[in-house]
Design a protein around this motif. Sequence first.
Motif, PDB file in Angstrom:
ATOM      1  N   GLY A   1      -2.421  13.357   4.293  1.00 21.60           N
ATOM      2  CA  GLY A   1      -3.779  13.848   4.110  1.00 21.60           C
ATOM      3  C   GLY A   1      -4.670  12.977   3.260  1.00 21.60           C
ATOM      4  N   MET A   2      -4.122  11.864   2.790  1.00 21.66           N
ATOM      5  CA  MET A   2      -4.895  10.977   1.924  1.00 21.66           C
ATOM      6  C   MET A   2      -5.019   9.599   2.561  1.00 21.66           C
ATOM      7  SD  MET A   2      -5.570  12.960  -0.631  1.00 21.66           S
ATOM      8  CE  MET A   2      -6.058  11.876  -1.981  1.00 21.66           C
ATOM      9  N   GLU A   3      -5.973   8.823   2.069  1.00 24.74           N
ATOM     10  CA  GLU A   3      -6.153   7.473   2.566  1.00 24.74           C
ATOM     11  C   GLU A   3      -5.047   6.556   2.047  1.00 24.74           C
ATOM     12  OE1 GLU A   3     -11.053   7.358   2.820  1.00 24.74           O
ATOM     13  OE2 GLU A   3      -9.986   6.197   1.311  1.00 24.74           O
ATOM     14  N   ARG A   4      -4.782   5.533   2.840  1.00 23.97           N
ATOM     15  CA  ARG A   4      -3.852   4.504   2.407  1.00 23.97           C
ATOM     16  C   ARG A   4      -4.545   3.657   1.327  1.00 23.97           C
ATOM     17  NH1 ARG A   4      -0.742   1.407   7.133  1.00 23.97           N
ATOM     18  NH2 ARG A   4      -0.518   3.632   7.664  1.00 23.97           N
TER      19      ARG A   4
ATOM     20  N   PHE B   1       0.848  -1.182   0.000  1.00 21.72           N
ATOM     21  CA  PHE B   1       0.000   0.000   0.000  1.00 21.72           C
ATOM     22  C   PHE B   1       0.889   1.239   0.000  1.00 21.72           C
ATOM     23  CE2 PHE B   1      -4.259  -1.698   1.066  1.00 21.72           C
ATOM     24  CZ  PHE B   1      -3.911  -3.010   1.347  1.00 21.72           C
ATOM     25  N   ARG B   2       0.293   2.363  -0.355  1.00 22.29           N
ATOM     26  CA  ARG B   2       1.023   3.619  -0.221  1.00 22.29           C
ATOM     27  C   ARG B   2       0.093   4.714   0.264  1.00 22.29           C
ATOM     28  NH1 ARG B   2       2.562   4.733  -6.612  1.00 22.29           N
ATOM     29  NH2 ARG B   2       0.459   5.218  -7.376  1.00 22.29           N
TER      30      ARG B   2
ATOM     31  N   TYR C   1       3.814   0.751   2.496  1.00 20.79           N
ATOM     32  CA  TYR C   1       3.622  -0.209   3.572  1.00 20.79           C
ATOM     33  C   TYR C   1       3.389  -1.605   2.989  1.00 20.79           C
ATOM     34  CZ  TYR C   1       2.598   3.928   6.444  1.00 20.79           C
ATOM     35  OH  TYR C   1       2.658   5.125   7.095  1.00 20.79           O
ATOM     36  N   CYS C   2       4.037  -2.604   3.571  1.00 20.47           N
ATOM     37  CA  CYS C   2       3.673  -3.977   3.249  1.00 20.47           C
ATOM     38  C   CYS C   2       2.638  -4.450   4.273  1.00 20.47           C
ATOM     39  CB  CYS C   2       4.886  -4.883   3.256  1.00 20.47           C
ATOM     40  SG  CYS C   2       5.788  -4.997   4.808  1.00 20.47           S
TER      41      CYS C   2
ATOM     42  N   GLY D   1      -8.864  -2.642   5.436  1.00 15.02           N
ATOM     43  CA  GLY D   1      -9.323  -3.217   6.692  1.00 15.02           C
ATOM     44  C   GLY D   1      -9.188  -4.723   6.783  1.00 15.02           C
ATOM     45  N   ASP D   2      -8.982  -5.373   5.667  1.00 12.24           N
ATOM     46  CA  ASP D   2      -8.835  -6.832   5.684  1.00 12.24           C
ATOM     47  C   ASP D   2      -7.419  -7.261   6.056  1.00 12.24           C
ATOM     48  OD1 ASP D   2     -11.106  -7.567   2.911  1.00 12.24           O
ATOM     49  OD2 ASP D   2     -11.462  -7.200   5.034  1.00 12.24           O
ATOM     50  N   TYR D   3      -6.470  -6.364   5.964  1.00  9.19           N
ATOM     51  CA  TYR D   3      -5.088  -6.685   6.290  1.00  9.19           C
ATOM     52  C   TYR D   3      -4.853  -6.454   7.776  1.00  9.19           C
ATOM     53  CZ  TYR D   3      -4.140  -6.939   1.304  1.00  9.19           C
ATOM     54  OH  TYR D   3      -4.144  -7.305  -0.028  1.00  9.19           O
ATOM     55  N   ASP D   4      -4.287  -7.441   8.461  1.00  8.34           N
ATOM     56  CA  ASP D   4      -4.164  -7.317   9.913  1.00  8.34           C
ATOM     57  C   ASP D   4      -2.721  -7.237  10.409  1.00  8.34           C
ATOM     58  OD1 ASP D   4      -5.017 -10.837  10.620  1.00  8.34           O
ATOM     59  OD2 ASP D   4      -3.344  -9.919   9.555  1.00  8.34           O
TER      60      ASP D   4
END
Length: 127
Positions: free
Chosen positions: A42-45, A37-38, A95-96, A112-115
């Motif tokens: 101010g923005m969503e991941r 992810f990146r 981010y991994c 939200g599925d990544y924990d």
Amino acid sequence: QLHFVESGGGLVQPGGSLRLSCAASGFGLRHFALGWFRQIPGMERKLVSCISTSDGSEHYVDSVKGRFTISRDNDKNIMYLQMDSLIPEDTAVYYCAAYPTSFRDFCTDRVGDYDTWGQGTQVTVSS
């Protein structure tokens, strides 16, 4: 508990390449779907790419298709994101992440599925 350590970020000129690494400990990655992810301030991941447990299904957002390649080495317990032909718009914290799953040929783009998450690594593309 699964734990990630990321490396490989930095400053690169437009057109250059970087390879991000995400080394896992605590659990084997074999039964986890993996994602990169990146996020910019101010923005969503947002998902950049993900890869299923079977290594048979990869997903890329349109903006990185043909430039980025995700891969995993379950024996070494590590995942990678090879980033080529970088452009300034790729500048972000990367981010991994992982989640356990029994679906061998699917990975989700939902944050939200990544924990389990890495600590993040800054990638800056600038001349």
